[in-house]
Motif scaffolding. Structure first.
Motif, PDB file in Angstrom:
ATOM      1  N   ASP A   1       0.815  -1.221   0.000  1.00 40.68           N
ATOM      2  CA  ASP A   1       0.000   0.000   0.000  1.00 40.68           C
ATOM      3  C   ASP A   1       0.846   1.267   0.000  1.00 40.68           C
ATOM      4  OD1 ASP A   1      -1.975  -1.845   0.339  1.00 40.68           O
ATOM      5  OD2 ASP A   1      -2.805  -1.006   2.169  1.00 40.68           O
TER       6      ASP A   1
ATOM      7  N   ASP B   1      -0.182   0.664   6.106  1.00 36.84           N
ATOM      8  CA  ASP B   1      -0.418  -0.510   6.949  1.00 36.84           C
ATOM      9  C   ASP B   1       0.556  -0.562   8.120  1.00 36.84           C
ATOM     10  OD1 ASP B   1      -2.498  -1.169   5.345  1.00 36.84           O
ATOM     11  OD2 ASP B   1      -1.668  -3.052   4.604  1.00 36.84           O
TER      12      ASP B   1
ATOM     13  N   GLU C   1       4.874  -1.119  -4.884  1.00 39.05           N
ATOM     14  CA  GLU C   1       3.610  -0.386  -4.889  1.00 39.05           C
ATOM     15  C   GLU C   1       2.580  -1.166  -5.703  1.00 39.05           C
ATOM     16  OE1 GLU C   1       3.915   3.656  -6.159  1.00 39.05           O
ATOM     17  OE2 GLU C   1       5.298   4.233  -4.549  1.00 39.05           O
ATOM     18  N   THR C   2       1.419  -1.331  -5.141  1.00 37.24           N
ATOM     19  CA  THR C   2       0.332  -2.035  -5.815  1.00 37.24           C
ATOM     20  C   THR C   2      -0.430  -1.067  -6.712  1.00 37.24           C
ATOM     21  OG1 THR C   2       0.101  -3.521  -3.922  1.00 37.24           O
ATOM     22  CG2 THR C   2      -1.752  -3.431  -5.473  1.00 37.24           C
TER      23      THR C   2
ATOM     24  N   PHE D   1      -2.932   1.813  -5.996  1.00 40.12           N
ATOM     25  CA  PHE D   1      -3.957   1.183  -5.178  1.00 40.12           C
ATOM     26  C   PHE D   1      -4.651   2.179  -4.270  1.00 40.12           C
ATOM     27  CE2 PHE D   1      -4.956  -0.564  -0.976  1.00 40.12           C
ATOM     28  CZ  PHE D   1      -5.971  -1.434  -1.320  1.00 40.12           C
ATOM     29  N   GLN D   2      -3.918   3.098  -3.663  1.00 39.03           N
ATOM     30  CA  GLN D   2      -4.529   4.043  -2.726  1.00 39.03           C
ATOM     31  C   GLN D   2      -5.552   4.938  -3.421  1.00 39.03           C
ATOM     32  OE1 GLN D   2      -4.421   4.051   0.430  1.00 39.03           O
ATOM     33  NE2 GLN D   2      -2.680   2.742   0.864  1.00 39.03           N
TER      34      GLN D   2
ATOM     35  N   TRP E   1      -8.603   2.742  -3.953  1.00 36.94           N
ATOM     36  CA  TRP E   1      -9.221   2.352  -2.686  1.00 36.94           C
ATOM     37  C   TRP E   1      -9.850   3.536  -1.963  1.00 36.94           C
ATOM     38  CZ3 TRP E   1      -9.723  -2.563  -0.805  1.00 36.94           C
ATOM     39  CH2 TRP E   1      -9.996  -2.740   0.547  1.00 36.94           C
TER      40      TRP E   1
ATOM     41  N   SER F   1      -3.356  -7.310   0.820  1.00 37.04           N
ATOM     42  CA  SER F   1      -2.611  -7.252   2.081  1.00 37.04           C
ATOM     43  C   SER F   1      -1.842  -8.560   2.268  1.00 37.04           C
ATOM     44  CB  SER F   1      -3.544  -6.984   3.268  1.00 37.04           C
ATOM     45  OG  SER F   1      -4.071  -5.680   3.215  1.00 37.04           O
TER      46      SER F   1
END
Length: 332
Positions: free
Chosen positions: A42, A54, A147-148, A164-165, A168, A214
């Motif tokens: 994340d 996280d 990094e996703t 991803f952030q 999300w 995760s």
């Protein structure tokens, strides 16, 4: 007793805090040592600062400083700096960094720039929040920056990748995902002590964290999945889904692109090559739901409504681990 926990953010942090409450007081051999391996997929750079959501949620929760209502961020937080940055047109408005939280990111970014590894930085931050005094060692899954990203439809009919952030937080996972990619993961290596913490554990726990972005990212770090297959410790997980629905977050939106059934059984299938025990909600009782062969499944109320509820859930995971001890003779 050595316990290793593979954790994401809010669910992983609350479960781990409950685990500390559920563990018995110091005995003749001392209190159980807990190693937490935190997801770093994340992670993101914002306004020039390296942010590890996280890891920070784990730090603040275990350190007694988390905003309990949100489950992340600092309690009593203010946002004066974020408001000023918005006036200057700097930084994404969809991701607000609190004033107290900024100190963590400033320190992390400075130490990384000085040549410290993420593991070394995380150790310093963990000391600030008193984790060693609780018998907790917090490790990032990898020191390699990863990094996703989420691949979604482009307005022009093609595809584009979002961090991803952004997917999300900004879009609330409402943009249908085609697939997930993790930049840097193939070249990553497990952070020092991570593989040993799994191999030498007496019990490995998987909290109710997101199984794709995760736990799944931690499992994708080279060597981690193999270590789980080879450990002699029982591996016990907690389903993040109750009756096919996530308690919080968007695990369902993450499972569908993988073609995985959105259910406790579907998630268990993702871990089937190393999982020994599986806690599911009463709505997913093994009497009515089919699970992978050989998996020992227990059903109970999985909701962590408060800290006592988290301790109750962690205690159930410990009990299942005790039942399974001695039954695992290593996996190759």
């Amino acid at each position: 007793m050595q316990i290793t926990v593979l954790a994401g953010g809010v669910g992983g942090a609350r479960f781990t805090r409950g685990l500390l409450d559920a563990l018995p007081p110091d005995g003749p051999d001392g209190r159980a040592a807990v190693t937490v391996v935190g997801n770093t997929g994340d992670d993101i750079t914002l306004v020039g600062l390296r942010v590890c959501p996280d890891l920070d949620t784990l730090l603040y929760t275990l350190g007694g400083a988390v905003d309990e209502d949100q489950g992340w961020g600092r309690a009593g937080e203010t946002t004066a700096v974020a408001r000023e940055l918005a006036e200057l047109g700097v930084g994404p408005e969809w991701f607000t960094l609190g004033d107290r939280d900024l100190a963590t990111h400033l320190a992390r970014t400075r130490w990384l720039a000085q040549g410290l590894t993420l593991s070394q930085v995380t150790e310093r931050l963990a000391t600030r929040w008193g984790l060693p005094e609780q018998g907790v060692r917090l490790l990032p899954a990898t020191d390699t920056p990863i990094e996703t990203h989420v691949v979604v439809d482009d307005e022009d009919g093609g595809e584009r990748a979002l961090h991803f952030q952004e997917w999300w937080v900004r879009h609330q996972a409402a943009l249908p995902a085609h697939r997930f990619t993790v930049a840097g993961l193939a070249q990553a290596s497990a952070a020092p002590q991570v593989l040993d913490a799994i191999r030498s554990a007496d019990l490995v726990l998987l909290p109710p964290s997101n199984p794709v972005v995760s736990i799944g990212i931690i499992l994708g770090v080279p060597g981690v999945r193999e270590a789980l297959r080879g450990t002699r410790a029982p591996v016990v997980g907690v389903s993040p889904l109750l009756g096919g629905r996530p308690v919080r977050g968007h695990a369902d939106a993450c499972l569908r692109p993988l073609g995985v059934e959105v259910s406790a059984s579907g998630v268990a299938g993702l871990y089937a090559d190393f999982l020994d025990g599986w806690l599911v909600d009463t709505a997913d009782d093994p009497g009515t739901v089919s699970y992978p062969a050989g998996l020992r499944v227990r059903s109970l109320d999985l909701l962590m409504r408060d800290q006592q509820g988290a301790a109750r859930l962690a205690g159930a995971a410990l009990e299942l681990g005790r039942e399974l001890r001695g039954a695992t003779a290593g996996r190759v």
